[in-house]
Design a protein around this motif. Structure first.
Motif, PDB file in Angstrom:
ATOM      1  N   MET A  13      -1.594   4.086   2.332  1.00 38.53           N
ATOM      2  CA  MET A  13      -1.128   4.935   1.204  1.00 38.53           C
ATOM      3  C   MET A  13      -1.015   6.193   1.351  1.00 38.53           C
ATOM      4  O   MET A  13      -0.387   6.939   1.028  1.00 38.53           O
ATOM      5  CB  MET A  13      -2.597   4.636   0.028  1.00 38.53           C
ATOM      6  CG  MET A  13      -2.580   3.150  -0.258  1.00 38.53           C
ATOM      7  SD  MET A  13      -3.880   2.992  -1.446  1.00 38.53           S
ATOM      8  CE  MET A  13      -3.687   1.359  -2.057  1.00 38.53           C
ATOM      9  N   VAL A  14      -1.758   6.598   2.704  1.00 38.06           N
ATOM     10  CA  VAL A  14      -1.688   8.071   2.750  1.00 38.06           C
ATOM     11  C   VAL A  14      -0.406   8.357   3.275  1.00 38.06           C
ATOM     12  O   VAL A  14       0.381   9.146   3.038  1.00 38.06           O
ATOM     13  CB  VAL A  14      -2.460   8.541   3.844  1.00 38.06           C
ATOM     14  CG1 VAL A  14      -2.408   9.858   4.460  1.00 38.06           C
ATOM     15  CG2 VAL A  14      -4.097   8.652   3.387  1.00 38.06           C
ATOM     16  N   ALA A  18       1.433   4.108  -3.138  1.00 38.31           N
ATOM     17  CA  ALA A  18       1.060   5.549  -3.149  1.00 38.31           C
ATOM     18  C   ALA A  18       2.357   6.169  -3.592  1.00 38.31           C
ATOM     19  O   ALA A  18       2.115   7.481  -4.412  1.00 38.31           O
ATOM     20  CB  ALA A  18       0.702   5.941  -1.727  1.00 38.31           C
ATOM     21  N   SER A  78      -5.349  -0.055   4.163  1.00 44.02           N
ATOM     22  CA  SER A  78      -4.770   0.132   3.033  1.00 44.02           C
ATOM     23  C   SER A  78      -4.643   1.650   2.798  1.00 44.02           C
ATOM     24  O   SER A  78      -3.520   2.114   2.665  1.00 44.02           O
ATOM     25  CB  SER A  78      -5.229  -0.643   1.743  1.00 44.02           C
ATOM     26  OG  SER A  78      -4.352  -0.801   0.781  1.00 44.02           O
ATOM     27  N   VAL A 109      -3.768  12.363  -7.961  1.00 46.41           N
ATOM     28  CA  VAL A 109      -3.836  11.036  -7.895  1.00 46.41           C
ATOM     29  C   VAL A 109      -5.327  10.709  -7.003  1.00 46.41           C
ATOM     30  O   VAL A 109      -5.488  11.052  -5.888  1.00 46.41           O
ATOM     31  CB  VAL A 109      -2.792  10.286  -7.086  1.00 46.41           C
ATOM     32  CG1 VAL A 109      -2.991   8.586  -6.914  1.00 46.41           C
ATOM     33  CG2 VAL A 109      -1.484  10.309  -7.834  1.00 46.41           C
ATOM     34  N   LEU A 119      -7.564   7.119  -5.782  1.00 45.75           N
ATOM     35  CA  LEU A 119      -7.294   5.631  -5.702  1.00 45.75           C
ATOM     36  C   LEU A 119      -8.171   5.382  -4.598  1.00 45.75           C
ATOM     37  O   LEU A 119      -8.613   5.540  -3.410  1.00 45.75           O
ATOM     38  CB  LEU A 119      -6.088   5.122  -5.068  1.00 45.75           C
ATOM     39  CG  LEU A 119      -5.789   3.745  -5.303  1.00 45.75           C
ATOM     40  CD1 LEU A 119      -6.047   3.089  -6.860  1.00 45.75           C
ATOM     41  CD2 LEU A 119      -4.309   3.299  -5.004  1.00 45.75           C
ATOM     42  N   PHE A 168      -6.908   9.059  -0.980  1.00 48.54           N
ATOM     43  CA  PHE A 168      -7.079   7.615  -1.091  1.00 48.54           C
ATOM     44  C   PHE A 168      -8.360   7.322   0.060  1.00 48.54           C
ATOM     45  O   PHE A 168      -8.367   8.224   0.828  1.00 48.54           O
ATOM     46  CB  PHE A 168      -5.893   6.877  -0.471  1.00 48.54           C
ATOM     47  CG  PHE A 168      -4.627   7.175  -1.280  1.00 48.54           C
ATOM     48  CD1 PHE A 168      -4.356   6.555  -2.374  1.00 48.54           C
ATOM     49  CD2 PHE A 168      -3.774   8.093  -0.913  1.00 48.54           C
ATOM     50  CE1 PHE A 168      -2.999   6.653  -3.034  1.00 48.54           C
ATOM     51  CE2 PHE A 168      -2.657   8.415  -1.513  1.00 48.54           C
ATOM     52  CZ  PHE A 168      -2.452   7.541  -2.827  1.00 48.54           C
ATOM     53  N   ALA A 223       0.876  -1.108   0.017  1.00 46.97           N
ATOM     54  CA  ALA A 223       0.213  -0.112   0.015  1.00 46.97           C
ATOM     55  C   ALA A 223       0.931   1.045   0.169  1.00 46.97           C
ATOM     56  O   ALA A 223       0.610   2.033  -0.652  1.00 46.97           O
ATOM     57  CB  ALA A 223      -1.123  -0.073   1.217  1.00 46.97           C
TER      58      ALA A 223
END
Lengths: 249, 350, 180
Positions: B61-62, A79, B57, B48, B50, B24, A75
């Motif tokens: 991602m952050v 990103a 998740s 972006v 997503l 995200f 993950a």
């Protein structure tokens, strides 16, 4: 030639590895670092490290590195890759990290075809926490939490990560290798190179699974452990290419 | 120019105008309009977007986007924010800036999707593991929510500490006029610590791992020192007078509903003041203390069974009685309900 | 002046659209507004309602427990909301679905309109809500009916713009019904 082999890759720092004698992490680190150098990617590389024995990667690689929470490296890497143009992003994960707590993250990163490389070190055990059963522990194998050996009736069967992920359309390349002998190390190095190329050519998700020895966790001398990889692990986890969509020339 | 927008959409647009270039998310009611809006607007803005496989998740991602140095945001609602707590702790430990939005709904467990304020503790007292508190702002109108999100990007970068916008389901759904902040006035700061490739500089490392206790203690002391400076971000709104019969304390949607009751009581000649904390952490302690000292009694209302109440009780001097009225489970107290409650307290006197 | 309106009916009757259009128009007309929809499973087949405040001053509570006006689109909503109406408030109801004669102790301003019947006569059943909105705006005097017309092109997505003239007609018809 021999001088070159002894030279430390530029992508590694001078820091001495802390790994146990006979552990294969050091070899795998080196293969990745050499390949970063070969492709001249040190200044573009961002490594996402796992929680597990390789948690000190940030001290060993002279590249930008991010720690990830246990299992979440795909993950984090997703990103980083998506927000950073032209960077080279890889994760380095063990079997507990990737195939137990992080199963959702690896499956979805593969399904999305994230353009990252995943280097997956499968030593069939939790090394860092003291040798407990991993999702890849072999049937019958004794660990700290399967003192009588893994009973598949009670603890189920090992997860075959390469076989599981290969069918996803988003996956461009998967190969399972081992680093128990010079011959296999050369093969493994080629797999690492190939994985790099798949990302550089923006082909999507690539993964190299390394069957790896954990002499401490397994309670074996290093030589026996390397032999055990060859004789036992390869039966459960056959070596070979599981997915290869093809590279441009 | 004022436009009519939903709270969720105004917060999303404000983020884009603040230069947020990565979002995200994972669908959860009552904030789905925010993720819908971002899915449409973020690609237009060159950022972006997503939709991830889970909130677990999402928050990681952050973390990745923040480590790479871009302005990043996520939004969710209570159960989703619970799932994010581990990741938030990592953001704090690794000192990564990020803007998080919680459009609170009723809990515990699956609860329901109606407005609630029962995540006050989670947001202001820690939430994840380790010794930290989140910078938490609570908007009470669409317009305030938009400017709060916009400013949050500067604040989170200033302290390298995540900012939580703690809204509730009502604020997510309500449509109100809003003057959207200008695009381009707020700019991402230069982040020489970010992961951009070790070109012409030593390699950067983002981590929260300190195996040596002395090293980790030192890191914690550094964080604690940093947290003290965050007092600069204290915000509140008060409408008080000397010798109040009662001081009303509430935040978010409940504060607005209470305003109706307060206006009505003032119309009847009662001396009622209102104090609305805007920053929930850091909490406006000294301002509340001095306001409360001008009142005979203090009344707190929340859409919970008394979370902010614990802070108010800690701050207000012992000789001033603090009364409480809470609704939970997604029930929003009505203006009349609060009026009747206040009226009975006033008539009972002290 | 503060107008506090609750619009209630079944999901699919255009309850939310009416509320949103009114809020847009109010803002356009220089008023302070808030629009608060009920949300969740209620919307699917059950009752749907929204609360709209249109005021000369900043709106404090978007929640209304004693509305100044009610637009009631079906029987269950009548039972739920009619008792909450303020003294001398407006109660507009859909006489196509509510067949009984509605009266209120609170107010004499109780008007039933056969909006479904009228919309069918116009050849578009979907116009029922606009007929009702035209009637409400005209009766409450909160803004001219033209203010509603002005914002429709902004509220409706482009693919429905060919239907704008019919919607204007429906608003006028509603207004005429209550004035006449």
């Amino acid at each position: 030639m021999s001088n070159q082999i002894l030279e430390r890759p530029k992508s590694l720092t001078q820091k001495q590895f802390h790994y146990c004698p006979g552990c294969h992490h050091g070899i795998i680190h080196r293969l990745i670092a050499e390949t970063i150098d070969e492709f001249d990617l040190r200044e573009k590389t961002i490594i996402v490290q796992p929680v597990g024995c390789a948690v000190y990667i940030y001290e060993y690689f002279d590249t930008d590195v991010s720690e990830a929470a246990h299992g979440r490296a795909p993950a984090v890497a997703t990103a980083i890759k998506r927000v950073s143009k032209g960077k080279f992003v890889l994760t380095y994960q063990g079997d507990g990290d990737l195939a137990a707590i992080g199963t959702a993250e690896i499956v979805h990163a593969a399904a999305r075809g994230e353009n990252i490389c995943v280097f997956f070190v499968n030593n069939a055990i939790y090394g860092m926490t003291g040798g407990q059963m991993a999702p890849t522990t072999l049937p019958g194998m004794k660990t700290a939490t399967t003192p009588l050996g893994r009973d598949v009736k009670k603890q189920g069967y090992p997860i075959k990560v390469s076989e599981m992920l290969a069918p996803f359309e988003g996956v461009s390349y998967i190969e399972r290798v081992m680093v128990s002998s010079p011959k296999h190390i050369i093969k493994a190095k080629n797999a690492v190179r190939k994985a790099f190329k798949y990302q550089l050519q923006e082909k999507g998700f690539s993964l190299v699974e390394f069957l790896s020895a954990c002499p401490t966790g397994w309670g074996m001398p290093p030589v026996d452990a390397a032999k055990w990889v060859e004789e036992n692990m390869t039966k459960q986890f056959p070596l070979g290419v599981y997915k290869e969509v093809g590279l441009d020339d | 120019m004022r436009v009519l927008m939903k709270g969720t959409e105004a917060m999303a647009e404000a983020a884009i105008r603040a230069g947020c270039s990565a979002y995200f998310g994972y669908p959860i009611t009552p904030q789905t309009e925010l993720i819908h809006y971002m899915s449409r607007r973020m690609p237009e803005a060159g950022g972006v977007f997503l939709q991830a496989e889970s909130e677990v998740s999402v928050i990681n991602m952050v973390y990745g986007a923040a480590a790479a140095g871009v302005r990043v945001m996520t939004s969710s609602s209570s159960p989703g924010v619970s799932l994010m707590q581990e990741g938030i702790s990592y953001l704090v430990g690794a000192e990564l800036p990020a803007v998080l939005i919680n459009v609170m709904r009723g809990g515990p467990g699956l609860g329901n999707i109606q407005p609630s304020q029962s995540d006050y503790f989670q947001s202001t007292k820690g939430g994840g593991h380790g010794d930290y508190k989140l910078i938490t702002f609570a908007p009470s109108s669409v317009s305030e929510a938009a400017s709060m999100v916009y400013d949050a990007f500067d604040i989170t970068e200033k302290y390298r500490h995540p900012v939580m916008i703690l809204a509730d389901g009502a604020l997510g759904q309500i449509m109100e006029p809003v003057s959207l902040p200008e695009q381009g006035a707020s700019k991402p700061s230069v982040k020489n610590w970010a992961l951009t490739g070790a070109k012409g500089r030593p390699a950067n490392k983002i981590f929260s791992f300190y195996l040596d206790p002395k090293g980790l203690e030192e890191h914690n002391l550094h964080l604690q020192e940093k947290f003290k400076n965050i007092d600069d971000e204290i915000k509140y709104e008060e409408d008080i007078s000397d010798d109040m019969e009662i001081l009303v304390v509430a935040y978010g949607t409940v504060a607005r509903i209470l305003k109706n009751a307060v206006q009505k009581l003032r119309g009847e000649g009662r001396k009622v003041g209102i104090f609305r904390p805007i920053s929930l952490w850091p909490f406006p302690e000294s301002a509340l203390k001095s306001a409360s000292m001008k009142a005979k009694q203090v009344f707190v209302s929340e859409m919970s069974y008394g979370q902010m109440l614990e802070d108010v009780r800690r701050i207000v001097p012992d000789e001033i009685e603090v009364k409480f009225y809470g609704r939970a489970g997604g029930v929003v107290p009505s203006p009349n309900e609060l009026y009747i409650k206040l009226k009975s307290l006033l008539e009972r006197g002290v | 002046m503060t107008e506090e309106l609750i619009i209630a009916g079944f999901g699919g009757q255009g309850v939310m659209t009416m509320g949103q259009v009114l809020a847009y128009a109010g803002l356009n007309f220089g008023k302070e507004v808030s629009y608060l929809p009920s949300y969740g499973p209620e919307q699917r087949g059950g009752t749907a309602n929204c609360m709209v405040v249109v005021s000369d001053e900043a709106v404090s509570s978007p929640y209304i427990d004693e509305p100044t006006s009610l637009i009631i689109m079906n029987q269950p909503s009548l039972e739920k909301f009619a008792p909450t109406l303020q003294e001398n408030g407006i109660l507009l109801y859909n006489a196509s679905l509510i067949k009984e004669k509605v009266t209120s102790e609170k107010t004499s301003k109780v008007i039933g309109i056969e909006i479904n019947h009228l919309a069918n006569q116009m050849g578009k059943p979907q116009l029922a809500n606009m007929i009702m909105l035209g009637a409400y705006v005209s009766l409450s005097n909160i803004m001219p009916v033209d203010s509603i017309k002005e914002v429709l092109p902004k509220v409706f997505s482009k693919k429905y713009h060919h239907l704008l003239p019919l919607n204007y007609e429906a608003l006028d018809l509603g207004a005429k019904t209550v004035k006449g």
